[in-house]
Design an enzyme around this catalytic site. Structure first.
Site, mmCIF file in Angstrom:
data_model
loop_
_atom_site.group_PDB
_atom_site.id
_atom_site.type_symbol
_atom_site.label_atom_id
_atom_site.label_comp_id
_atom_site.label_asym_id
_atom_site.label_seq_id
_atom_site.Cartn_x
_atom_site.Cartn_y
_atom_site.Cartn_z
ATOM 1 N N HIS A 160 49.677 40.876 51.721
ATOM 2 C CA HIS A 160 49.673 40.689 50.263
ATOM 3 C C HIS A 160 49.788 42.055 49.588
ATOM 4 O O HIS A 160 48.846 42.840 49.554
ATOM 5 C CB HIS A 160 48.387 39.995 49.812
ATOM 6 C CG HIS A 160 48.410 39.564 48.377
ATOM 7 N ND1 HIS A 160 48.453 38.242 47.993
ATOM 8 C CD2 HIS A 160 48.405 40.278 47.227
ATOM 9 C CE1 HIS A 160 48.459 38.163 46.670
ATOM 10 N NE2 HIS A 160 48.433 39.389 46.182
ATOM 11 N N HIS A 193 52.209 44.247 46.253
ATOM 12 C CA HIS A 193 53.133 44.142 45.112
ATOM 13 C C HIS A 193 53.974 45.426 45.074
ATOM 14 O O HIS A 193 53.655 46.370 44.348
ATOM 15 C CB HIS A 193 52.366 43.951 43.801
ATOM 16 C CG HIS A 193 51.690 42.619 43.688
ATOM 17 N ND1 HIS A 193 52.238 41.567 42.986
ATOM 18 C CD2 HIS A 193 50.518 42.172 44.209
ATOM 19 C CE1 HIS A 193 51.418 40.522 43.057
ATOM 20 N NE2 HIS A 193 50.377 40.860 43.805
ATOM 21 N N GLN A 230 54.716 36.126 37.674
ATOM 22 C CA GLN A 230 53.532 36.819 37.162
ATOM 23 C C GLN A 230 53.018 36.229 35.844
ATOM 24 O O GLN A 230 51.815 36.171 35.597
ATOM 25 C CB GLN A 230 53.844 38.305 36.960
ATOM 26 C CG GLN A 230 52.723 39.137 36.364
ATOM 27 C CD GLN A 230 51.571 39.352 37.318
ATOM 28 O OE1 GLN A 230 51.651 40.182 38.222
ATOM 29 N NE2 GLN A 230 50.488 38.597 37.154
ATOM 30 N N HIS A 280 49.091 32.819 44.230
ATOM 31 C CA HIS A 280 47.911 33.439 43.635
ATOM 32 C C HIS A 280 47.089 32.302 43.029
ATOM 33 O O HIS A 280 47.513 31.679 42.060
ATOM 34 C CB HIS A 280 48.302 34.399 42.520
ATOM 35 C CG HIS A 280 48.836 35.714 42.976
ATOM 36 N ND1 HIS A 280 49.926 35.831 43.790
ATOM 37 C CD2 HIS A 280 48.431 36.989 42.690
ATOM 38 C CE1 HIS A 280 50.179 37.124 44.001
ATOM 39 N NE2 HIS A 280 49.269 37.842 43.355
ATOM 40 N N GLU A 286 42.281 33.170 40.874
ATOM 41 C CA GLU A 286 41.868 34.578 40.844
ATOM 42 C C GLU A 286 41.100 34.819 39.545
ATOM 43 O O GLU A 286 41.566 35.464 38.615
ATOM 44 C CB GLU A 286 43.078 35.512 40.945
ATOM 45 C CG GLU A 286 42.686 36.966 41.111
ATOM 46 C CD GLU A 286 43.873 37.912 41.127
ATOM 47 O OE1 GLU A 286 43.641 39.123 41.282
ATOM 48 O OE2 GLU A 286 45.016 37.449 40.974
ATOM 49 N N ASP A 288 47.101 44.536 48.431
ATOM 50 C CA ASP A 288 47.377 44.074 47.074
ATOM 51 C C ASP A 288 48.065 45.128 46.222
ATOM 52 O O ASP A 288 49.240 45.000 45.888
ATOM 53 C CB ASP A 288 46.099 43.577 46.395
ATOM 54 C CG ASP A 288 46.384 42.643 45.226
ATOM 55 O OD1 ASP A 288 47.569 42.395 44.915
ATOM 56 O OD2 ASP A 288 45.427 42.136 44.618
ATOM 57 N N TRP A 322 46.608 47.496 38.045
ATOM 58 C CA TRP A 322 45.424 46.739 38.441
ATOM 59 C C TRP A 322 44.459 47.540 39.287
ATOM 60 O O TRP A 322 43.254 47.311 39.249
ATOM 61 C CB TRP A 322 45.853 45.478 39.194
ATOM 62 C CG TRP A 322 46.654 44.551 38.341
ATOM 63 C CD1 TRP A 322 46.177 43.615 37.466
ATOM 64 C CD2 TRP A 322 48.085 44.481 38.257
ATOM 65 N NE1 TRP A 322 47.214 42.976 36.841
ATOM 66 C CE2 TRP A 322 48.399 43.474 37.310
ATOM 67 C CE3 TRP A 322 49.129 45.154 38.873
ATOM 68 C CZ2 TRP A 322 49.712 43.141 36.980
ATOM 69 C CZ3 TRP A 322 50.436 44.829 38.551
ATOM 70 C CH2 TRP A 322 50.712 43.831 37.609
#
Length: 424
Positions: A56, A58, A151, A209, A212, A308, A314
């Protein structure tokens, strides 16, 4: 043989072995290999494992921290808002440069397989086009799966469903989703069904996702479970994050985990991001913002650990070190028992490989691809404790990365020089 790796310590054996490689394939695993070889590598008793897996990530957002501004609240929602601003500035060249560099970081630390989510809430699908190129450019270093990730929501984003379908036509490997970000509970459920319908249409894996949030009323995993069982997709579906499980009452959580096991649902926890992003609305006590990792494993659910984010809106830190992510999980999930620590190591190796559907080609065995990592550690617990460097990383028998461990020394008052190894 092309290459022989001497004196290897494997996870499931107490004795040392030699691994012989021919034409990129493991040809022999023996206590002592005596035949000729073009090249020898001495593992010197170090731990030899199949590559670490980052299930996982991005890659479209890596290395953008502070662009155009920093996430001062540290929340998931501000991160999404900042990303929407940065997304307007994206070019293929920008993404290719950053993503390729991040792949190099991960490979140098022993990663051989990556599943990356790519934001497809963009009429031009710029990030997807870029990552499809990155996937080909780095195939000599590692294998990449691409998730079509909405997203800003499949339904909340105008034309989101059409963009998802186009992304899959272009070559995305996995169907994504984000139901808790849709406008309503009903829209969230509908977005899960849309993702499953696309997966059936294009014969793709699913990685959503899901939940979350700290909101105990966010319960989209149950919709995923029901569709998985009804569609016969056991083992092909992953729920990422599922942090709301930490806020569910125990009775509901037990029921859900039992069904997750029945559906052979994979779960990916992302402790680096989740421990930072969740619990932001709490005063005290503060929730840890993690899914029920230990309990899921005890119920027979396959749990993997992802990195991630790497320096993005983030998560401002990180360097693609999967051992670091697993080390944090060990602490936050209260998994410090010796057997538990080995299970944590599984979450970045075997368990993660199952999530990606590559278990058939993963592992150290005769006939398997010679994808190997020599860690500067004696076992998996030592690797977690000392964040062991990947001394050598091999892909199909070829060394693609090498790290020389640092050396620490202490100078005593007597004039003696003592090497410090951080080992007992």
């Amino acid at each position: 043989m092309d290459t022989v790796i001497k004196h290897c310590k494997l996870r499931d054996r107490s004795d040392l072995v030699d691994i012989a490689i021919r034409d990129g394939i493991i040809a022999a695993i023996e206590p002592r290999y005596e035949g000729p070889a073009g090249k020898e590598i001495d593992a010197a008793g170090r731990l030899v494992i199949p590559p670490l897996v980052d299930p996982h990530l991005h890659l479209d957002a890596v290395l953008t921290v502070g662009q155009p501004r920093f996430n001062e609240s540290g929340t998931l929602l501000e991160g999404i808002a900042i990303w929407a601003e940065r997304k307007a500035m994206l070019t293929e060249e920008d993404i290719i440069r950053r993503a390729t560099e991040a792949v190099r970081w991960e490979v140098a630390q022993g990663v051989g397989f990556i599943r990356t989510h790519v934001d497809v809430c963009d009429p031009n699908l710029t990030a997807l086009k870029a990552l499809l190129q990155v996937k080909e450019r780095v195939r000599h270093l590692c294998a990449i799966q691409i998730v079509a990730f909405p997203q800003e929501g499949i339904l909340a984003y105008p034309g989101g469903l059409d963009l998802m379908r186009e992304a899959l036509r272009m070559g995305a490997d996995v169907v994504g989703g984000i139901p808790h970000y849709e406008y309503t509970r009903e829209d969230g459920v509908a977005s899960v069904h849309a993702a499953f319908d696309l997966a059936l249409e294009f014969d793709r894996l699913i990685d959503i996702h899901c939940d979350e949030t700290d909101d105990p009323h966010s319960r989209f995993v149950e919709t995923m479970v029901a569709r998985t069982i009804r569609d016969g997709l056991e083992g092909r579906v992953t729920a990422s994050h599922t942090t709301a499980m930490g806020s569910y009452n125990d009775a509901y959580a037990f029921k859900l985990m039992r069904l997750m096991a029945k559906a052979e649902l994979h779960v990916i926890t992302n402790p680096l991001d989740n421990i930072i992003l969740q619990g932001r609305f709490d005063s005290y006590p503060k929730r840890r913002g993690l899914t029920r990792v230990k309990e899921l494993l005890e119920m027979g659910v396959n749990v993997a650990t992802g990195h991630d984010s790497i320096m993005d809106p983030w998560y401002p830190l990180g360097m693609g070190n999967m051992l670091q992510a697993a080390w944090l999980l060990l602490h936050v999930a209260h998994m410090s028992g010796r057997t538990e620590m080995k299970k944590v190591f599984d979450t970045i190796t075997d368990n993660a490989a199952r999530c990606l559907g590559i278990a058939h080609e993963y592992g150290i065995g005769v006939g398997n691809p010679a994808n190997l990592v020599i860690l500067d550690a004696v076992d998996e617990i030592d690797a977690l404790r000392r964040q062991a460097v990947a001394r050598y990383v091999l892909r199909r028998g070829r060394v693609v990365a090498e790290t020389v461990p640092s050396q620490s020394r202490v100078y005593e008052a007597s004039g003696d020089v003592r090497d410090v190894t951080f080992r007992m």
